[in-house]
Design a protein around this motif. Structure first.
Motif, PDB file in Angstrom:
ATOM      1  N   LEU A 110       0.830  -1.202   0.000  1.00 19.51           N
ATOM      2  CA  LEU A 110       0.000   0.000   0.000  1.00 19.51           C
ATOM      3  C   LEU A 110       0.868   1.257   0.000  1.00 19.51           C
ATOM      4  CD1 LEU A 110      -2.765  -1.053   2.571  1.00 19.51           C
ATOM      5  CD2 LEU A 110      -2.987  -0.881   0.084  1.00 19.51           C
ATOM      6  N   SER A 111       1.955   1.249   0.764  1.00 16.43           N
ATOM      7  CA  SER A 111       2.866   2.402   0.793  1.00 16.43           C
ATOM      8  C   SER A 111       3.493   2.640  -0.573  1.00 16.43           C
ATOM      9  CB  SER A 111       3.974   2.181   1.833  1.00 16.43           C
ATOM     10  OG  SER A 111       3.446   2.115   3.134  1.00 16.43           O
ATOM     11  N   VAL A 112       3.946   1.554  -1.202  1.00 14.99           N
ATOM     12  CA  VAL A 112       4.572   1.686  -2.515  1.00 14.99           C
ATOM     13  C   VAL A 112       3.554   2.160  -3.544  1.00 14.99           C
ATOM     14  CG1 VAL A 112       5.745   0.445  -4.361  1.00 14.99           C
ATOM     15  CG2 VAL A 112       6.327  -0.033  -1.989  1.00 14.99           C
ATOM     16  N   GLY A 113       2.328   1.631  -3.476  1.00 18.85           N
ATOM     17  CA  GLY A 113       1.283   2.065  -4.401  1.00 18.85           C
ATOM     18  C   GLY A 113       0.997   3.552  -4.280  1.00 18.85           C
ATOM     19  N   ALA A 114       0.957   4.066  -3.053  1.00 21.02           N
ATOM     20  CA  ALA A 114       0.740   5.495  -2.852  1.00 21.02           C
ATOM     21  C   ALA A 114       1.903   6.305  -3.429  1.00 21.02           C
ATOM     22  CB  ALA A 114       0.572   5.790  -1.363  1.00 21.02           C
ATOM     23  N   ALA A 115       3.131   5.802  -3.261  1.00 21.82           N
ATOM     24  CA  ALA A 115       4.297   6.496  -3.818  1.00 21.82           C
ATOM     25  C   ALA A 115       4.235   6.534  -5.342  1.00 21.82           C
ATOM     26  CB  ALA A 115       5.581   5.810  -3.363  1.00 21.82           C
ATOM     27  N   TYR A 116       3.821   5.437  -5.959  1.00 14.07           N
ATOM     28  CA  TYR A 116       3.666   5.406  -7.413  1.00 14.07           C
ATOM     29  C   TYR A 116       2.632   6.435  -7.866  1.00 14.07           C
ATOM     30  CZ  TYR A 116       6.344   1.074  -8.140  1.00 14.07           C
ATOM     31  OH  TYR A 116       7.334   0.141  -8.236  1.00 14.07           O
ATOM     32  N   GLY A 117       1.537   6.528  -7.122  1.00 16.51           N
ATOM     33  CA  GLY A 117       0.504   7.489  -7.489  1.00 16.51           C
ATOM     34  C   GLY A 117       1.017   8.918  -7.450  1.00 16.51           C
ATOM     35  N   ILE A 118       1.767   9.250  -6.410  1.00 16.31           N
ATOM     36  CA  ILE A 118       2.330  10.603  -6.300  1.00 16.31           C
ATOM     37  C   ILE A 118       3.353  10.836  -7.407  1.00 16.31           C
ATOM     38  CG2 ILE A 118       3.726  12.097  -4.821  1.00 16.31           C
ATOM     39  CD1 ILE A 118       2.326  10.715  -2.421  1.00 16.31           C
ATOM     40  N   LEU A 119       4.136   9.813  -7.744  1.00 13.61           N
ATOM     41  CA  LEU A 119       5.133   9.926  -8.814  1.00 13.61           C
ATOM     42  C   LEU A 119       4.459  10.262 -10.145  1.00 13.61           C
ATOM     43  CD1 LEU A 119       8.271   9.425  -9.064  1.00 13.61           C
ATOM     44  CD2 LEU A 119       7.663   7.210 -10.034  1.00 13.61           C
ATOM     45  N   VAL A 120       3.368   9.584 -10.451  1.00 17.42           N
ATOM     46  CA  VAL A 120       2.636   9.840 -11.695  1.00 17.42           C
ATOM     47  C   VAL A 120       2.040  11.241 -11.683  1.00 17.42           C
ATOM     48  CG1 VAL A 120       0.612   9.174 -13.048  1.00 17.42           C
ATOM     49  CG2 VAL A 120       2.159   7.412 -12.177  1.00 17.42           C
ATOM     50  N   ALA A 121       1.446  11.636 -10.560  1.00 13.34           N
ATOM     51  CA  ALA A 121       0.812  12.951 -10.479  1.00 13.34           C
ATOM     52  C   ALA A 121       1.823  14.075 -10.710  1.00 13.34           C
ATOM     53  CB  ALA A 121       0.137  13.118  -9.118  1.00 13.34           C
ATOM     54  N   VAL A 122       3.044  13.909 -10.200  1.00 15.23           N
ATOM     55  CA  VAL A 122       4.046  14.972 -10.311  1.00 15.23           C
ATOM     56  C   VAL A 122       4.708  14.968 -11.682  1.00 15.23           C
ATOM     57  CG1 VAL A 122       6.245  15.836  -9.421  1.00 15.23           C
ATOM     58  CG2 VAL A 122       4.478  15.045  -7.832  1.00 15.23           C
ATOM     59  N   PHE A 123       5.185  13.803 -12.128  1.00 14.05           N
ATOM     60  CA  PHE A 123       6.035  13.775 -13.321  1.00 14.05           C
ATOM     61  C   PHE A 123       5.268  13.515 -14.617  1.00 14.05           C
ATOM     62  CE2 PHE A 123       8.903  13.014  -9.799  1.00 14.05           C
ATOM     63  CZ  PHE A 123       9.945  13.861 -10.107  1.00 14.05           C
ATOM     64  N   THR A 124       4.195  12.724 -14.560  1.00 19.50           N
ATOM     65  CA  THR A 124       3.412  12.471 -15.769  1.00 19.50           C
ATOM     66  C   THR A 124       2.330  13.521 -15.965  1.00 19.50           C
ATOM     67  OG1 THR A 124       3.804  10.087 -15.578  1.00 19.50           O
ATOM     68  CG2 THR A 124       1.984  10.783 -16.978  1.00 19.50           C
ATOM     69  N   TRP A 125       1.632  13.865 -14.887  1.00 24.01           N
ATOM     70  CA  TRP A 125       0.575  14.865 -14.984  1.00 24.01           C
ATOM     71  C   TRP A 125       1.114  16.282 -14.796  1.00 24.01           C
ATOM     72  CZ3 TRP A 125      -3.735  12.267 -11.506  1.00 24.01           C
ATOM     73  CH2 TRP A 125      -4.127  11.062 -12.118  1.00 24.01           C
ATOM     74  N   GLY A 126       2.294  16.425 -14.216  1.00 26.13           N
ATOM     75  CA  GLY A 126       2.913  17.740 -14.080  1.00 26.13           C
ATOM     76  C   GLY A 126       2.481  18.536 -12.874  1.00 26.13           C
ATOM     77  N   TRP A 127       1.834  17.907 -11.886  1.00 23.03           N
ATOM     78  CA  TRP A 127       1.404  18.637 -10.696  1.00 23.03           C
ATOM     79  C   TRP A 127       2.636  19.029  -9.871  1.00 23.03           C
ATOM     80  CZ3 TRP A 127      -3.350  15.483  -8.475  1.00 23.03           C
ATOM     81  CH2 TRP A 127      -4.358  15.463  -9.448  1.00 23.03           C
ATOM     82  N   GLY A 128       2.976  20.281  -9.848  1.00 23.68           N
ATOM     83  CA  GLY A 128       4.107  20.750  -9.067  1.00 23.68           C
ATOM     84  C   GLY A 128       5.454  20.489  -9.701  1.00 23.68           C
ATOM     85  N   ALA A 129       5.471  20.083 -10.976  1.00 22.61           N
ATOM     86  CA  ALA A 129       6.753  19.796 -11.628  1.00 22.61           C
ATOM     87  C   ALA A 129       7.639  21.036 -11.687  1.00 22.61           C
ATOM     88  CB  ALA A 129       6.516  19.247 -13.034  1.00 22.61           C
ATOM     89  N   GLY A 130       7.026  22.218 -11.844  1.00 18.28           N
ATOM     90  CA  GLY A 130       7.808  23.444 -11.901  1.00 18.28           C
ATOM     91  C   GLY A 130       8.575  23.715 -10.621  1.00 18.28           C
TER      92      GLY A 130
END
Length: 715
Positions: free
Chosen positions: A559-579
């Motif tokens: 569950l911890s790793v799954g949450a980390a993957y979700g945050i990784l996608v949100a930041v780097f794939t979707w660009g949330w906070g990438a700047g």
């Protein structure tokens, strides 16, 4: 209903004996560690660290292309390194003379075999004559290009062309070496943040500095040893940064856990040597199990069957191993040496009145509500992971301030984006060709040139025996563009078989290799994940002799790793906070990052599980009360887990200042996972599930009891 097995006196275990010996001779132990660091430092100063950006994928088509090319052209020089030059016009008499001077200056260097100035005829000059490349063939391989050499090559060109108004930007391996960072700034920021957190947690300068000192010595030894290890095996350029990130985090964590146990022993009235012995026998053993859980998880990366993943696992595992050894040798020596000076100013925080104890009691009153609420939150955090797509980065993803990005942009402007990632095409024929003008060789080149997505093709080269043809093809798209991988697939499946049906053909090059890397990882991910989960579960089962606890821990780690993957996608794939991370736009998630993150994070999550369960089990063994032991165990470990998690989060986030997007990904992903694990998982899920299960947490069937070794008896 299962019952507790109460403690009995047993002889000192080997960890306790080791800790006692180190505690009895603290100066010798400290001197030995410092001497080791100095010797390794002198060796690195003499030979320099060895890393490489070469990508080897046994069994892949891209690797076959490289192997065929090397075997057929054994006397071929090393691949040329490019130095990009730009001016309003490179074709003027002054500019041509300056470029010739640059070539002459380069060829006087002992490491340069040859150098070629840009001309329209050799294809090293853009159509508008403003951008060109000086091709430099070195006598050393890419692995042996050092920063001083890259600086010397660049400055030789700069000095020769500056007065002619020509700008210079190194490319290829030269740029990568110049951009390679020591991460000292990130490490310093992480250490300062750790010091502040430790001062707040312990209220003692000595207690705050001890974990930092132990971690720094261990990190120095591991990084220096890794630099020397590069002479025996290929160590990727990203490995030292990864090892620094992990080694610093776990080094502080392990020392902090031991310090916490030592302070409790002092409160119980033990003298410093006895307290250090007790610490090594309990916390030290837990650290060893935690550390080897991380190493075991990293070992699962070997199942990918790639030197890259194996080397990254070796680098990370070495850092964890050194941290473990320091925790059971250097730490007890320092604990005994400093003794009462390490006593906390907040003894009440070691008891049952702390915030973690209150939290555990609140959770115990409503365990079902906490369990369901926590699961929903973790599910929401993990939801973006459904959009996880593996890709590959190129220099276009780096900040514009880096040498790699600047040369990437210039090459794209002057020669097209595909100039940053040419493809290698080889064809092995059953009978010898007459030479480069043989109809078969020309037909192969024509077919590749006519393929959709190919911008240019070099003239074919034929081996001395006439059996192998090779050529270079430049795509119309950038290395990270999915269309480039579509071109690779089309060449392999359609174009080359049709153009040379009688030949064995391959497509290689760094870009094709990265695509094969993605395919290999995708095909092996389930195997690696399954192996890591199985090994970690077995280690927990052996450590705590509780199958329910081991299985539950594995599930929570997922569950911890799954949450980390979700945050990784949100930041780097979707660009949330990438700047905020210095990225100009969303970037692909490098193919090996999620798998490497999984191994590291599963191991680190097991760390916290071991720390909590060790304290809970001690209480359960002493009292036999399954529910009360949860609150008591969390009270004893809550401060250290909170402090350790905050420190590790700060350390990981400090590495997001790196220019390398891969290091940014690892920093964000691991910081997010630790934050989730130390709060939602350890603070809510663990106490709620353990409260609901009660004494069943420690249930052990008789047949399994006979099979499992006894390794957790109190010392």
């Amino acid at each position: 209903m299962p019952t507790a097995a109460h403690a009995t006196d047993v002889p000192l275990g080997w960890t306790a004996r080791l800790g006692r010996r180190c505690a009895q001779h603290p100066r010798r132990v400290v001197a030995a560690w410092l001497l080791l660091a100095v010797v390794l430092g002198l060796l690195i100063g003499r030979f320099g660290p060895a890393t490489t950006d070469d990508l080897t994928i046994p069994g892949a088509d891209s690797q076959a292309a490289i192997d065929v090319s090397r075997a057929a052209f054994p006397d071929a020089p090393n691949p040329a390194q490019r130095i990009v030059v730009t001016a309003d016009a490179l074709t003027g008499a002054e500019q041509k003379a300056a470029l010739d001077d640059a070539v002459t200056a380069l060829e006087t260097l002992p490491e340069v075999a040859s150098a070629t100035a840009p001309t329209a005829r050799n294809g090293q000059l853009s159509d508008d004559g403003t951008i060109g490349t000086i091709s430099v063939v070195l006598t050393v391989s890419g692995k042996d290009i050092t920063r001083p050499l890259a600086e010397q090559l660049t400055s030789s060109v700069t000095d020769a062309v500056a007065e002619a108004g020509i700008s210079v930007a190194p490319a290829d391996q030269l740029a990568a070496v110049l951009d390679r960072e020591t991460n000292r700034r990130a490490e310093l920021i992480g250490l300062v943040a750790a010091l502040v957190i430790l001062l707040v947690a312990f209220g003692s300068v000595a207690a705050a500095l001890l974990p930092l000192g132990t971690a720094i010595v261990g990190l120095a030894v591991s990084i220096l040893a890794l630099g020397l290890l590069g002479y025996a095996v290929d160590i990727p350029a990203v490995a030292p940064s990864l090892a620094s990130m992990i080694g610093l985090g776990v080094g502080i964590d392990y020392a902090l856990f031991g310090l916490n146990r030592f302070q409790r022993a002092l409160v119980d009235g033990q003298d410093p040597v006895r307290a250090a012995t007790t610490t090594t026998a309990t916390a030290g053993r837990a650290v060893l199990f935690a550390g080897f859980s991380v190493i075991a998880a990293l070992s699962g990366l070997a199942l990918v069957g790639m030197p890259l993943m194996r080397s990254l696992a070796i680098a990370s595992g070495l850092a964890v191993l050194v941290a473990c050894v320091a925790a059971v040798t250097l730490l007890p020596a320092m604990l005994a040496w400093l003794g009462p000076r390490l006593a906390t100013r907040k003894p009440e925080s070691l008891g049952e009145a702390g915030g973690w104890a209150r939290l555990a009691r609140r959770v115990a009153r409503r365990p079902w509500a906490v369990l369901l609420g926590s699961t929903v939150v973790l599910g929401l955090l993990a939801a973006p992971a459904l959009d996880l797509r593996l890709g590959q980065l190129d220099a276009g993803s780096w900040p514009t301030s880096t040498e790699q990005r600047q040369s990437y942009d210039l090459l794209s402007d002057g020669f097209g984006p595909g100039a940053n990632g040419p493809l290698l095409v080889t064809a092995t024929y059953p009978s010898a060709l007459s030479g480069p003008t043989d109809p078969a060789a020309l037909a192969l080149a024509k077919a590749v040139q006519g393929a959709d997505g190919v911008a240019a093709v070099t003239p074919p080269q034929v081996s001395d025996d006439g059996l192998v043809v090779r050529l270079s093809a430049q795509p119309t798209t950038a290395p990270s563009d999915p269309a480039t991988q579509d071109l690779v697939a089309s060449l392999r499946s359609d174009v080359l078989p049709a153009a040379a049906p009688e030949a064995e053909t391959h497509v290689g090059g760094f870009t094709a290799g990265k695509g094969d890397l993605t395919d290999r990882i995708s095909s092996r991910m389930v195997l690696v994940v399954g192996a890591v989960v199985l090994v970690a579960t077995l280690l927990l089962l052996v450590a705590f002799r509780a199958p329910i606890v081991a299985l539950k821990a594995a599930l929570m780690n997922l569950l911890s790793v799954g949450a980390a993957y979700g945050i990784l996608v949100a930041v780097f794939t979707w660009g949330w906070g990438a700047g905020l991370l210095g990225l100009e736009a969303p970037v692909p998630i490098e193919s090996y990052v999620p798998l490497l993150m999984f191994a590291v994070l599963f191991g680190l999550s097991t760390d916290y599980e071991v720390f909590v369960l060790t304290a809970v089990r001690e209480e359960w063994v002493a009292t036999g009360d399954g529910r009360a032991s949860v609150a008591s165990g969390m009270a004893k470990t809550g401060r250290v887990i909170t402090s350790a998690a905050l420190i590790m989060i700060c350390v990981f986030l400090s590495f997001t200042m790196s220019s390398d997007p891969v290091i940014k990904m690892m920093g964000v992903g691991m910081a997010a996972a630790v934050a989730v694990d130390a709060t939602i998982v350890r603070g809510l899920l663990v106490p709620s599930t353990m409260t609901l299960l009660g004494d069943w947490n420690w249930w052990l069937p008789a047949w399994l009891d006979r099979l499992l070794p006894h390794v957790h008896d109190p010392a």
